[in-house]
Design an enzyme around this catalytic site. Structure first.
Site, PDB file in Angstrom:
ATOM      1  N   CYS A 157      -5.927   2.458  16.104  1.00  0.00           N
ATOM      2  CA  CYS A 157      -6.299   1.166  15.523  1.00  0.00           C
ATOM      3  C   CYS A 157      -6.770   0.133  16.542  1.00  0.00           C
ATOM      4  O   CYS A 157      -7.253  -0.930  16.157  1.00  0.00           O
ATOM      5  CB  CYS A 157      -5.115   0.582  14.754  1.00  0.00           C
ATOM      6  SG  CYS A 157      -4.256   1.769  13.726  1.00  0.00           S
ATOM      7  N   THR A 265       4.428   6.170  16.381  1.00  0.00           N
ATOM      8  CA  THR A 265       4.058   5.383  15.204  1.00  0.00           C
ATOM      9  C   THR A 265       4.868   4.107  15.016  1.00  0.00           C
ATOM     10  O   THR A 265       4.473   3.260  14.228  1.00  0.00           O
ATOM     11  CB  THR A 265       4.198   6.237  13.925  1.00  0.00           C
ATOM     12  OG1 THR A 265       5.562   6.681  13.793  1.00  0.00           O
ATOM     13  CG2 THR A 265       3.273   7.443  13.972  1.00  0.00           C
ATOM     14  N   HIS A 296      -2.809  -8.318  13.370  1.00  0.00           N
ATOM     15  CA  HIS A 296      -2.994  -6.901  13.054  1.00  0.00           C
ATOM     16  C   HIS A 296      -2.566  -6.670  11.613  1.00  0.00           C
ATOM     17  O   HIS A 296      -3.274  -5.998  10.871  1.00  0.00           O
ATOM     18  CB  HIS A 296      -2.184  -6.039  14.030  1.00  0.00           C
ATOM     19  CG  HIS A 296      -2.433  -4.582  13.890  1.00  0.00           C
ATOM     20  ND1 HIS A 296      -3.690  -4.030  13.995  1.00  0.00           N
ATOM     21  CD2 HIS A 296      -1.587  -3.548  13.643  1.00  0.00           C
ATOM     22  CE1 HIS A 296      -3.620  -2.717  13.830  1.00  0.00           C
ATOM     23  NE2 HIS A 296      -2.348  -2.410  13.602  1.00  0.00           N
ATOM     24  N   THR A 300       2.647  -2.682   6.764  1.00  0.00           N
ATOM     25  CA  THR A 300       3.697  -1.663   6.828  1.00  0.00           C
ATOM     26  C   THR A 300       5.050  -2.362   6.958  1.00  0.00           C
ATOM     27  O   THR A 300       5.141  -3.482   7.443  1.00  0.00           O
ATOM     28  CB  THR A 300       3.490  -0.719   8.025  1.00  0.00           C
ATOM     29  OG1 THR A 300       3.456  -1.477   9.231  1.00  0.00           O
ATOM     30  CG2 THR A 300       2.198   0.067   7.866  1.00  0.00           C
ATOM     31  N   GLU A 307       5.269  -7.590  14.738  1.00  0.00           N
ATOM     32  CA  GLU A 307       4.193  -8.471  15.214  1.00  0.00           C
ATOM     33  C   GLU A 307       4.621  -9.937  15.146  1.00  0.00           C
ATOM     34  O   GLU A 307       4.359 -10.711  16.084  1.00  0.00           O
ATOM     35  CB  GLU A 307       2.925  -8.257  14.399  1.00  0.00           C
ATOM     36  CG  GLU A 307       1.766  -9.123  14.861  1.00  0.00           C
ATOM     37  CD  GLU A 307       0.453  -8.805  14.161  1.00  0.00           C
ATOM     38  OE1 GLU A 307      -0.601  -9.274  14.631  1.00  0.00           O
ATOM     39  OE2 GLU A 307       0.483  -8.093  13.126  1.00  0.00           O
ATOM     40  N   LYS A 328      -6.947  -7.839   6.671  1.00  0.00           N
ATOM     41  CA  LYS A 328      -6.832  -6.473   6.140  1.00  0.00           C
ATOM     42  C   LYS A 328      -6.416  -6.489   4.680  1.00  0.00           C
ATOM     43  O   LYS A 328      -6.621  -5.513   3.957  1.00  0.00           O
ATOM     44  CB  LYS A 328      -5.817  -5.667   6.951  1.00  0.00           C
ATOM     45  CG  LYS A 328      -6.302  -5.230   8.329  1.00  0.00           C
ATOM     46  CD  LYS A 328      -5.259  -4.344   9.003  1.00  0.00           C
ATOM     47  CE  LYS A 328      -5.708  -3.874  10.382  1.00  0.00           C
ATOM     48  NZ  LYS A 328      -5.671  -4.965  11.383  1.00  0.00           N
ATOM     49  N   HIS A 333      -7.995  -1.546   6.124  1.00  0.00           N
ATOM     50  CA  HIS A 333      -7.769  -1.213   7.528  1.00  0.00           C
ATOM     51  C   HIS A 333      -8.843  -0.218   7.964  1.00  0.00           C
ATOM     52  O   HIS A 333      -8.853   0.936   7.532  1.00  0.00           O
ATOM     53  CB  HIS A 333      -6.380  -0.604   7.682  1.00  0.00           C
ATOM     54  CG  HIS A 333      -5.927  -0.453   9.103  1.00  0.00           C
ATOM     55  ND1 HIS A 333      -6.770  -0.649  10.182  1.00  0.00           N
ATOM     56  CD2 HIS A 333      -4.703  -0.125   9.637  1.00  0.00           C
ATOM     57  CE1 HIS A 333      -6.099  -0.443  11.303  1.00  0.00           C
ATOM     58  NE2 HIS A 333      -4.846  -0.131  10.998  1.00  0.00           N
ATOM     59  N   PHE A 393      -1.248   3.048  16.582  1.00  0.00           N
ATOM     60  CA  PHE A 393      -0.444   4.248  16.715  1.00  0.00           C
ATOM     61  C   PHE A 393      -0.684   4.805  18.121  1.00  0.00           C
ATOM     62  O   PHE A 393      -1.804   4.775  18.639  1.00  0.00           O
ATOM     63  CB  PHE A 393      -0.869   5.298  15.682  1.00  0.00           C
ATOM     64  CG  PHE A 393      -0.260   5.112  14.319  1.00  0.00           C
ATOM     65  CD1 PHE A 393       0.577   4.050  14.037  1.00  0.00           C
ATOM     66  CD2 PHE A 393      -0.527   6.016  13.306  1.00  0.00           C
ATOM     67  CE1 PHE A 393       1.133   3.887  12.783  1.00  0.00           C
ATOM     68  CE2 PHE A 393       0.024   5.881  12.047  1.00  0.00           C
ATOM     69  CZ  PHE A 393       0.865   4.819  11.778  1.00  0.00           C
TER      70      PHE A 393
END
Length: 406
Positions: A157, A265, A296, A300, A307, A328, A333, A393
């Protein structure tokens, strides 16, 4: 020799919101989502953001042979960026660089090749050439006659954000005068979508409103929506831009790069904090100088909170003056191309002193306690500098910083 000032002189875009940066940005300011429901027989539905792209404007039928969709979109965005920058004739080819990021390269070519092999059909002899991750950069270099460094970065990413950072460093060091930098991703094919579903990081589609499936920073977030597209920036030294009378949109202030070196991850706040601090150090900016962060923000469960923790820690008492949003939530994404698309959004936010919202965040998670732009756009009349975060990732973190040119 002192480092040269680097500026952005052109933008090019193929995105779920179209190929005109100004129109796409206005759609984002309105909170307009391009995420829709993706269905294929035998596969679970997914929330994705596709780009309405036709290659005929950029390629003849003969040229399209052996050119994957990812390279088609990359070439289109690069050509539009060159036009926007008023790219002149007569640039020394050895002083032109191409820096491109892509996470998965020619996914369609690989998918077609596997399907052909399974069914006993002929596999195209151009499968390898179409699928290789550096194909977009090579096609752009051929069009632009770039005989300087032509590099491809593949760090998930953060791929295209890293490409932009490295292009700026090459210009600042005097290695080249001008560069096309950005990224492209085209992976909305059954095998790839199914693989991401198996990883359980994709958003649960909202049956009532697919456009709100991706909910960054929301208490009920469930993951991201895959997107596709390409975004390119023309970077050059300020002196080079001035000498040719080029438009200057914003100044590239600096970048920060780090690696978590912990987990494939699961993101780590400490690694992201290092990237943020490195960006501040490289740009000569302090937290109070940064008025907007294009986060970002993948939606998730773990990522958003980490973040926000990193931003709170680095900004400290200045966090209340920072405005944060994740676009996003609307364009999906784009994986390897995400950093470039979000860099374009950040440049436009600086130019217009206005930042897009995160409209799908209806109930903010207390773990994401930063000043979020939520339901409507934010007017930022004093905005002078902004950052764009890309955290990948594999643990690579890239933060890009931009400042207004005035």
């Amino acid at each position: 020799m002192s480092a040269r000032d680097v500026v952005i002189s052109g933008l090019g875009l193929v995105s779920p919101h179209g190929d005109d940066p100004a129109i796409a940005f206005e759609a984002l300011l309105r909170g307009q989502s391009a995420i829709n429901l993706w269905t294929r027989e035998g596969l679970p539905p997914a929330a994705v953001a596709s780009a309405a792209f036709s290659p005929e404007r950029w390629f003849t039928k003969l040229q399209l042979v052996g050119v994957d969709r990812v390279s088609q979109m990359a070439v289109a965005a690069a050509e539009m960026a060159r036009t926007d920058a008023r790219w002149p004739e007569g640039i020394d080819p050895e002083r032109i660089g191409v820096f491109i990021g892509s996470g998965m390269g020619g996914a369609s070519a690989l998918e077609d090749g596997y399907e052909a092999a399974r069914s006993g059909r002929r596999v195209s002899p151009l499968t390898v050439v179409a699928a290789m991750t550096n194909a977009p950069a090579a096609h752009i270099a051929i069009r632009a006659r770039a005989e300087g460094p032509v590099y491809t970065y593949s760090v998930a990413c953060a791929s295209s954000a890293l490409a932009i950072a490295e292009a700026a460093k090459a210009i600042a060091a005097g290695e080249i005068d001008i560069a096309i930098a950005g990224g492209a991703e085209a992976l909305l094919v059954p095998g790839v979508v199914r693989a991401w579903q198996a990883l359980q990081t994709l958003a649960t589609p909202d049956a009532a409103d697919p456009g709100r499936s991706c909910r960054p920073f929301d208490l009920h977030r469930s993951g991201f929506a895959l997107g596709e597209g390409a975004a390119m920036l023309v970077l050059e030294s300020r002196q080079h831009a001035q000498d040719r009378g080029a438009p200057v949109r914003v100044r590239f202030a600096g970048s920060g790069i780090s690696c978590d070196a912990q987990h494939m991850t699961k993101p780590q706040a400490q690694g992201q904090m290092r990237a943020l601090r490195n960006a501040l150090r490289a740009s000569g900016l302090s937290p109070r100088d940064i008025g907007y962060c294009n986060a970002h923000g993948t939606a998730t469960r773990v990522g958003d909170g980490v973040e926000c923790e990193a931003l709170r820690t680095v900004w400290g008492d200045d966090i209340d003056a920072l405005r944060v949003s994740s676009t996003k939530s609307m364009h999906g994404h784009l994986l390897g191309a995400a950093g470039a698309l979000e860099a374009v959004v950040t440049v436009l936010a600086l130019e217009q002193r206005c930042a897009p919202p995160t409209p799908s965040c209806q109930e903010p998670d207390p773990a994401c306690a930063v000043p979020l732009i939520r339901e409507t756009k934010a007017s930022l009349p004093d905005l002078r500098s902004a950052i764009s975060n890309s955290f990948a990732f594999g643990g690579t973190n890239v933060v890009l910083a931009f400042s207004r040119n005035d």
